[in-house]
Design a protein around this motif. Sequence first.
Motif, short mmCIF file in Angstrom:
data_model
loop_
_atom_site.label_atom_id
_atom_site.label_comp_id
_atom_site.label_asym_id
_atom_site.label_seq_id
_atom_site.Cartn_x
_atom_site.Cartn_y
_atom_site.Cartn_z
N ARG A 1 4.00 14.52 4.59
CA ARG A 1 3.13 13.75 3.70
C ARG A 1 2.13 12.90 4.49
NH1 ARG A 1 6.99 10.75 -0.48
NH2 ARG A 1 4.96 9.90 -1.14
N VAL A 2 2.60 12.35 5.61
CA VAL A 2 1.70 11.59 6.48
C VAL A 2 0.61 12.50 7.03
CG1 VAL A 2 1.53 10.36 8.69
CG2 VAL A 2 3.37 9.81 7.10
N THR B 1 4.60 5.34 2.89
CA THR B 1 5.01 6.66 3.36
C THR B 1 5.14 6.68 4.88
OG1 THR B 1 3.85 7.69 1.50
CG2 THR B 1 4.43 9.12 3.34
N MET C 1 -2.07 13.15 4.50
CA MET C 1 -2.93 11.97 4.32
C MET C 1 -3.93 11.83 5.46
SD MET C 1 -0.64 8.85 2.79
CE MET C 1 0.52 8.84 4.14
N ASN D 1 0.84 -1.20 0.00
CA ASN D 1 0.00 0.00 0.00
C ASN D 1 0.88 1.25 0.00
OD1 ASN D 1 -1.59 2.27 1.16
ND2 ASN D 1 -3.18 0.72 1.35
N ARG D 2 0.71 2.12 -1.01
CA ARG D 2 1.58 3.29 -1.16
C ARG D 2 1.47 4.25 0.03
NH1 ARG D 2 3.28 4.05 -6.50
NH2 ARG D 2 4.57 5.72 -5.64
N SER D 3 0.27 4.43 0.54
CA SER D 3 0.08 5.31 1.70
C SER D 3 0.81 4.76 2.92
CB SER D 3 -1.40 5.47 2.03
OG SER D 3 -2.09 6.07 0.96
N TYR D 4 0.72 3.45 3.11
CA TYR D 4 1.39 2.82 4.25
C TYR D 4 2.90 2.93 4.11
CZ TYR D 4 -3.20 0.65 5.13
OH TYR D 4 -4.54 0.41 5.37
N THR E 1 1.38 8.76 12.41
CA THR E 1 1.64 7.50 11.72
C THR E 1 0.64 6.43 12.12
OG1 THR E 1 4.01 8.06 11.70
CG2 THR E 1 3.42 5.79 11.18
N VAL F 1 -2.56 6.37 10.00
CA VAL F 1 -2.49 6.10 8.56
C VAL F 1 -3.31 4.87 8.14
CG1 VAL F 1 -0.95 5.42 6.67
CG2 VAL F 1 -0.31 7.29 8.20
N LYS G 1 -6.77 14.40 5.21
CA LYS G 1 -7.74 14.01 4.17
C LYS G 1 -8.65 12.90 4.69
CE LYS G 1 -5.11 15.23 0.00
NZ LYS G 1 -4.41 14.68 -1.19
N LYS G 2 -8.05 11.96 5.43
CA LYS G 2 -8.81 10.86 5.98
C LYS G 2 -9.84 11.34 7.00
CE LYS G 2 -7.92 6.24 7.83
NZ LYS G 2 -6.88 5.33 8.33
#
Length: 416
Positions: A404-405, A225, A408, A220-223, A337, A340, A411-412
């Motif tokens: 970046r985290v 990061t 994310m 997972n790309r988000s993970y 973190t 995420v 947004k979540k």
Amino acid sequence: MEQTLPNPNIAAPFSGYQKLVIALLALLQFTIVLDFMVLAPLGDFLMKSLSITPKGFGLVVSAYAFSAGASGILAAGFADKFDRKQLLLFFYTGFIIGTLCCAMSTTYEMLLGARIVTGLFGGVIGAISMTIVTDLFAIHQRGRVMGFVQMAFAASQVLGIPVGLYLANIWGWHAAFFMIVGLAILIGLTILFRVKPIDQHLALQSDKNAFLHLWHAISNRSYQTGFLATAFLSVGGFMLMPFGSAYLINNIKITQAELPVVFMLTGVASIIIMPLIGKLSDKVDKFMIFSAGSVLAVVLILIYTNLSPVPLWEVVVLNMILFMGIMSRMIPATTLTMSVPDMKDRGAFMSVNSSLQQVAGGIAALCAGLIVTQETKSSPLQHYDTLGLVVSVLVLICGIFVYRVSVMVKKKEQQG
């Protein structure tokens, strides 16, 4: 769907049950950290009692870290397949057995094997605890929770290690490990009878195969990061730590008798500072707190690694401010973190994250050893200022990934 608060500036109060969970997780973390940290002060006792060479003792210390790193990966695929409470009790029981084996060791080989067992079980517990925090507490409560749970590091420094050494002086080094076992059994029984099942994530599982579940978490790309943010956060901290005592004694000319004073006063300051930072990070933007802490840490690192001999009080004050900067980074970054992964992936994410933290720390210590040199056992460390520059650059790189985290996570939150 996770609980969210309409106003991010309002810190939600804790219920009585949540306070119990926070206290238990903090005490549990205290035993895990103390088991790891007490080994170094007991080094002289162990090396003389079991006829261990310095190289052998180094292997005893590193065996825990490497087995903990391996267990994080091995457990990741299964971490979301069970009730979090049951999983915590399973690994905590293994940790207690491993620590008991440490206490009962009579040879180097027995102690080495016991540390491997302790690492295999203890290395996953931190990840499970963070997963429980994320499951049971809303995003605007987690900073305060982490502030209290992370106090375990300072408490082990201020309370655990002195008590462990006191018992070791009276009854031998075995007593320190027996003390940890006794406390851990009481904590484990309280979790068994007082903590409710934590199993909401089980209804969300889609991967039947544990290895497929692990792959989905890693890919997972988000993970990814989040993993990178954790890695750089760990590397920066672990690079300075191994040579801290040697630098104070050989470069700053602090005596062996004064060294415990430095660590104890820093630990006391940390116990006061950590909850305040946690509370602040629930009221103010977490990345802002992290950024301020990073700037403070870089300034103090550059000052600290270029010091000439100074009075003890100056060393203590600099250590306190430096630790304030480090904690102002660790608490908000860890809280971000933790937010995420989705609930169904939290166990796998936290396990991989914990494993990565252990491995990154080991690599950092190795790299630091390649940078720092010392001509004789009592001569000043050389290139410690270079190490300070490297760590400062890593702190800044870490900021990119934490930013970046942060984006994310925001947004979540907005998506509910």
